[in-house]
Design an enzyme around this catalytic site. Sequence first.
Site, PDB file in Angstrom:
ATOM      1  N   GLU A 148      -9.687   4.211   6.495  1.00  0.00           N
ATOM      2  CA  GLU A 148      -8.820   4.664   7.587  1.00  0.00           C
ATOM      3  C   GLU A 148      -9.583   5.418   8.672  1.00  0.00           C
ATOM      4  O   GLU A 148      -9.395   5.183   9.858  1.00  0.00           O
ATOM      5  CB  GLU A 148      -7.661   5.502   7.040  1.00  0.00           C
ATOM      6  CG  GLU A 148      -6.689   4.709   6.154  1.00  0.00           C
ATOM      7  CD  GLU A 148      -6.125   3.455   6.813  1.00  0.00           C
ATOM      8  OE1 GLU A 148      -6.257   3.302   8.043  1.00  0.00           O
ATOM      9  OE2 GLU A 148      -5.557   2.605   6.091  1.00  0.00           O
TER      10      GLU A 148
ATOM     11  N   GLU B 235       0.854  -1.186   0.000  1.00  0.00           N
ATOM     12  CA  GLU B 235       0.000   0.000   0.000  1.00  0.00           C
ATOM     13  C   GLU B 235       0.891   1.238   0.000  1.00  0.00           C
ATOM     14  O   GLU B 235       1.848   1.279   0.764  1.00  0.00           O
ATOM     15  CB  GLU B 235      -0.906   0.027   1.233  1.00  0.00           C
ATOM     16  CG  GLU B 235      -1.939   1.131   1.126  1.00  0.00           C
ATOM     17  CD  GLU B 235      -2.914   1.169   2.313  1.00  0.00           C
ATOM     18  OE1 GLU B 235      -2.821   0.329   3.212  1.00  0.00           O
ATOM     19  OE2 GLU B 235      -3.762   2.059   2.308  1.00  0.00           O
TER      20      GLU B 235
ATOM     21  N   HIS C 230      -9.195  -3.710  10.237  1.00  0.00           N
ATOM     22  CA  HIS C 230      -9.172  -3.502   8.788  1.00  0.00           C
ATOM     23  C   HIS C 230      -9.662  -4.745   8.030  1.00  0.00           C
ATOM     24  O   HIS C 230     -10.071  -4.632   6.873  1.00  0.00           O
ATOM     25  CB  HIS C 230      -7.753  -3.200   8.310  1.00  0.00           C
ATOM     26  CG  HIS C 230      -7.417  -1.736   8.214  1.00  0.00           C
ATOM     27  ND1 HIS C 230      -8.261  -0.821   7.645  1.00  0.00           N
ATOM     28  CD2 HIS C 230      -6.301  -1.037   8.566  1.00  0.00           C
ATOM     29  CE1 HIS C 230      -7.687   0.383   7.666  1.00  0.00           C
ATOM     30  NE2 HIS C 230      -6.493   0.276   8.224  1.00  0.00           N
TER      31      HIS C 230
ATOM     32  N   GLY D 225       3.465   2.428  10.895  1.00  0.00           N
ATOM     33  CA  GLY D 225       3.211   1.610  12.084  1.00  0.00           C
ATOM     34  C   GLY D 225       3.017   0.138  11.771  1.00  0.00           C
ATOM     35  O   GLY D 225       3.663  -0.727  12.353  1.00  0.00           O
ATOM     36  N   ALA D 226       2.141  -0.147  10.821  1.00  0.00           N
ATOM     37  CA  ALA D 226       1.825  -1.529  10.511  1.00  0.00           C
ATOM     38  C   ALA D 226       0.978  -1.563   9.245  1.00  0.00           C
ATOM     39  O   ALA D 226       0.551  -0.515   8.760  1.00  0.00           O
ATOM     40  CB  ALA D 226       1.052  -2.174  11.655  1.00  0.00           C
TER      41      ALA D 226
ATOM     42  N   GLU E  13      -2.152  -3.881   7.095  1.00  0.00           N
ATOM     43  CA  GLU E  13      -3.242  -4.849   7.273  1.00  0.00           C
ATOM     44  C   GLU E  13      -3.346  -5.918   6.196  1.00  0.00           C
ATOM     45  O   GLU E  13      -4.448  -6.434   5.955  1.00  0.00           O
ATOM     46  CB  GLU E  13      -4.566  -4.076   7.343  1.00  0.00           C
ATOM     47  CG  GLU E  13      -5.031  -3.428   6.017  1.00  0.00           C
ATOM     48  CD  GLU E  13      -4.663  -1.966   5.848  1.00  0.00           C
ATOM     49  OE1 GLU E  13      -3.683  -1.512   6.478  1.00  0.00           O
ATOM     50  OE2 GLU E  13      -5.352  -1.254   5.079  1.00  0.00           O
ATOM     51  N   ASN E  14      -2.255  -6.297   5.515  1.00  0.00           N
ATOM     52  CA  ASN E  14      -2.310  -7.347   4.481  1.00  0.00           C
ATOM     53  C   ASN E  14      -3.206  -8.501   4.936  1.00  0.00           C
ATOM     54  O   ASN E  14      -3.110  -8.952   6.069  1.00  0.00           O
ATOM     55  CB  ASN E  14      -0.910  -7.896   4.226  1.00  0.00           C
ATOM     56  CG  ASN E  14       0.127  -6.802   4.152  1.00  0.00           C
ATOM     57  OD1 ASN E  14       0.023  -5.927   3.324  1.00  0.00           O
ATOM     58  ND2 ASN E  14       1.089  -6.823   5.067  1.00  0.00           N
TER      59      ASN E  14
ATOM     60  N   HIS F 179      -6.244  -1.933  15.340  1.00  0.00           N
ATOM     61  CA  HIS F 179      -6.481  -1.211  14.083  1.00  0.00           C
ATOM     62  C   HIS F 179      -6.289  -2.137  12.876  1.00  0.00           C
ATOM     63  O   HIS F 179      -7.160  -2.232  12.014  1.00  0.00           O
ATOM     64  CB  HIS F 179      -5.530  -0.012  14.005  1.00  0.00           C
ATOM     65  CG  HIS F 179      -5.679   0.819  12.773  1.00  0.00           C
ATOM     66  ND1 HIS F 179      -6.436   1.968  12.740  1.00  0.00           N
ATOM     67  CD2 HIS F 179      -5.182   0.661  11.529  1.00  0.00           C
ATOM     68  CE1 HIS F 179      -6.396   2.481  11.514  1.00  0.00           C
ATOM     69  NE2 HIS F 179      -5.621   1.706  10.764  1.00  0.00           N
ATOM     70  N   GLU F 180      -5.152  -2.804  12.826  1.00  0.00           N
ATOM     71  CA  GLU F 180      -4.885  -3.654  11.650  1.00  0.00           C
ATOM     72  C   GLU F 180      -5.880  -4.813  11.585  1.00  0.00           C
ATOM     73  O   GLU F 180      -6.351  -5.180  10.516  1.00  0.00           O
ATOM     74  CB  GLU F 180      -3.446  -4.173  11.662  1.00  0.00           C
ATOM     75  CG  GLU F 180      -2.360  -3.093  11.769  1.00  0.00           C
ATOM     76  CD  GLU F 180      -2.519  -1.924  10.825  1.00  0.00           C
ATOM     77  OE1 GLU F 180      -3.056  -2.105   9.722  1.00  0.00           O
ATOM     78  OE2 GLU F 180      -2.112  -0.796  11.211  1.00  0.00           O
TER      79      GLU F 180
HETATM   80  N1  B3K Z   1      -2.892   1.026   5.647  1.00  0.00           N
HETATM   81  C1  B3K Z   1      -1.578   1.194   6.217  1.00  0.00           C
HETATM   82  C2  B3K Z   1      -0.901   2.445   5.790  1.00  0.00           C
HETATM   83  C3  B3K Z   1      -0.196   2.358   4.494  1.00  0.00           C
HETATM   84  C4  B3K Z   1       0.630   3.610   4.261  1.00  0.00           C
HETATM   85  C5  B3K Z   1       1.186   3.651   2.905  1.00  0.00           C
HETATM   86  N2  B3K Z   1       2.033   4.805   2.695  1.00  0.00           N
HETATM   87  C6  B3K Z   1      -1.598   1.133   7.696  1.00  0.00           C
HETATM   88  C7  B3K Z   1      -2.889   1.411   8.354  1.00  0.00           C
HETATM   89  O1  B3K Z   1      -3.462   2.468   8.258  1.00  0.00           O
HETATM   90  O2  B3K Z   1      -3.391   0.525   8.990  1.00  0.00           O
HETATM   91 ZN    ZN Z   2      -5.321   1.846   8.796  1.00  0.00          ZN
END
Ligand code: B3K
Ligand code: ZN
Length: 896
Positions: free
Chosen positions: A321, A122, A302, A262-263, A265-266, A298-299
């Site tokens: 987000e 991402e 998602h 931070g992390a 969410e794959n 949070h992850e």
């Molecule tokens: N979705 C990712 C953030 C990706 C940032 C890319 N530059 C983390 C999050 O918001 O959970």
């Molecule tokens: Zn997020």
Amino acid sequence: MLRTDTPVTVYRKDYTPPAFTIDHVDLRFELDPRRTIVTSTLRFKRTQAAVPLVLAGQELELLAVTLEGEPFEGFQQDDETLTLPGLSTEGTLQIVTACKPDANTSLSGLYVSNGNFFTQCEAEGFRKITYFLDRPDVMTTFRVTLQADRAAYPVLLSNGNLVAERDLGDGRHEAVWEDPFKKPAYLFALVAGKLERIEETITSASGKEKLLQVWVEAQDLGKTRHAMDSLIHSIRWDEQRFGLELDLDRFMIVAVGDFNMGAMENKGLNIFNTKYVLANAETATDADFANIESVVGHEYFHNWTGNRVTCRDWFQLSLKEGLTVFRDQEFSADMMGDESGRAVKRIEDVRVLRQVQFPEDAGPMAHPVRPDSYEEINNFYTVTVYEKGAEVVRMYQTLLGREGFRKGMDLYFERHDGQAVTCDDFRAAMADANGRDLAQFGRWYSQAGTPVVDVRTAWDAQAGSLTLTLTQQCPKVGIETRPGTPDKLPFHIPFALGLVGADGHDLPLQLAGESQPGGTTRVLDFTEAEQTFLFVNLPKGARAPLPSLLRNFSAPVIVDVEYTDAELTFLLAHDSDAFNRWEAGQRLATRALLKLVADVQEERELTLDPALIQAFRAVLVDRTLSPAFREQALMLPAEAYLAERMGVADPAAIHRARQFMREALAHALQADLLAEYEANATPGDYSPDAISSGKRALRNLALGYLADSGSAQMQALAGEQYQQANNMTDRFAALAALVNSFAPGREAALADFYRRFENDALVVDKWFALQGMQRGSVGPHGGKRTIDTVRALMQHPAFNLRNPNRARSLIFSFCSGNPAQFHAEDGSGYEFWADQVLALDSINPQVAARLARVMDRWQKYALPLRERMHAALQRVAAAPSLSRDVREIVGKALAA
Ligand code: B3K
Ligand code: ZN
């Protein structure tokens, strides 16, 4: 790295649906750090007539293209695309490419960290792995085959379920993963290397077995328990609060030391910055424990809000987000245990919003929660999209109630599961599920800026009625000021308020036209530029009830109201809304601080009003209030917040004023601070729970004040706590107190701290950060500037610009966490900033662009600072080759 001299702007209005879909892809990775070969076999379908297939790809070496097994030659290639004309309506294409993971310092795409492979896709990193339709509205099922040397890469992970493993004979092995869910390419992930895990099996609400794993390097295995517990709590919470279950049989978290944010969410394979996974009592603070819980949540959240239902295009980023931040905030609040804990969590979140998002929304990068354009999408992972986005979601809940919000969520999933949708689709689900018209509410997505709400009241003593007049204003900001942009219209603001009677109790509220009073907090639908509300049936008499405005911060606005100091002191003592009690204290302190700033500027003598001291004392010693709340109330507004409140910011004067107030409070409240210090000890084994961490917070706040009083005895107390602490919260707070009060033992303590923890990267980050944020000293020989310490620390053997956590710990801490030193009048901070933005940009544009944002508000500063900031910005802008990321930020700052 993509470098460009002509910035290209992408507009939301130009969105068109994809001309092709990719229903399925088979990816084979022959993993080699120097040269990894990726074979992608994809099944495409054309959805529009006579158009070529245009795949995105960057920094790839193209080795072969075949169509239905036959070599395909009629393609065109440039730096960013592979175009294949003349394809039939459906077919199978195979593309073989090579990339260089160990040369990838941008940490986007496939890269190597400490010898292991990781991915970050991402927003647009997948195109650095293979040519693909790298856009979120193309959803595909993935089957992934990983091949690698077994000794160097014993663990091979990807999304979904492990379906096969085999030995390849030549010291290499293979694992095959299949993700049953369709997903956009940005949710793809792989991890390969020497990692170990803890694991646990749980049963989901509907009775299915789920395997949970946390993967880390071997030496970190003992620091994974809290992350695992947080994951289990998150799973339970989403089942209970939203009826959402984990949909995969296996869910993995992997920690990596080199990570841009931070992390991530794959699907089924969340990849985390080590900072948000690893913790134990000795090495992590209470704040670290809380952050881990919130980021793990949070992850995980998602998985539904982001993965099952994703974004149609990147302009809709806040769809996932804002919603997921709101969900993680609610999760953390629920984990706090009680109402007071919830209020503390709310205060912390609002503090971030005001300190970081409000300035963003007033500066050159101001954009609506759903932006209309960007040059580089990675620059739009902002506090506006995330934190203001979460406030927008919270407002739905405030307007519709918890049940109504839940109905809206249920309808959203019923309608859109498996789709890529827009913020409007979310709003429609909320409106339709509740039979509400939320058309005007949509303006929160399209208009930038922080609305200012002005409040006037008129009291009719004879009638016992109060007229409340609200007006709202939100002038154009940032890009909205360009010619041709439409005028802004009033927002739909849920304005929560109560009326506090003379005895400090809430009065029942009855609006004119209602037959009887109902409730003591009302959410008013404030929808017009100016609107009047008449409250009737209030106790008659000379004393007007005192309004408690915007309770629990019911909307992301600034409330302008003329309270007297006495009224604020009264609210601080009595408001039933804990958030507003805190707010009253902050208003009092802010007013006093801004007065002190003016006194500093005019070289007047500084004094602190005894009434203010008394108001703070009353909160400090009120043991009916939780320690965590008292800590929040006693924490003075940040320097960055005060700068925003001034017409022209003067960081040096702000720092002097705030430091004066800290020292004056420390002297005046010494006995009480010491009493609270003692009363809030947490003997026994460390536990990061909300009650114990609240006690430590208050105790360490007291210690910070006490050390700042300059008393040798109090500094000795800090020294003692530093030595005896059985946890990082107490040890680090003591170290900070020693460092910031220039206690005689500070250098020895800093050296000791480094020696103790030199093998723990995350703790070494804290050591750098503390020094980046330290105050400059004023001494007999002219004192010491922090910039000199920071420049010296850049030469420290443990410093490493390539590691984002390390770069952030020293450079960002200084540039954005130490305003008084960064804004030194000689411009030395700005020179340093420009040096580091340029150095970072050739390594990692995303990190460089974050640092570039520090100069956003350059126009707000007094001369000569403003001029020097401008010069530093120009120096960066003039550099021969800049990434698209940094170019957008400095370009917008200079255009402002
Ligand atoms: N979705 C990712 C953030 C990706 C940032 C890319 N530059 C983390 C999050 O918001 O959970
Ligand atoms: Zn997020």
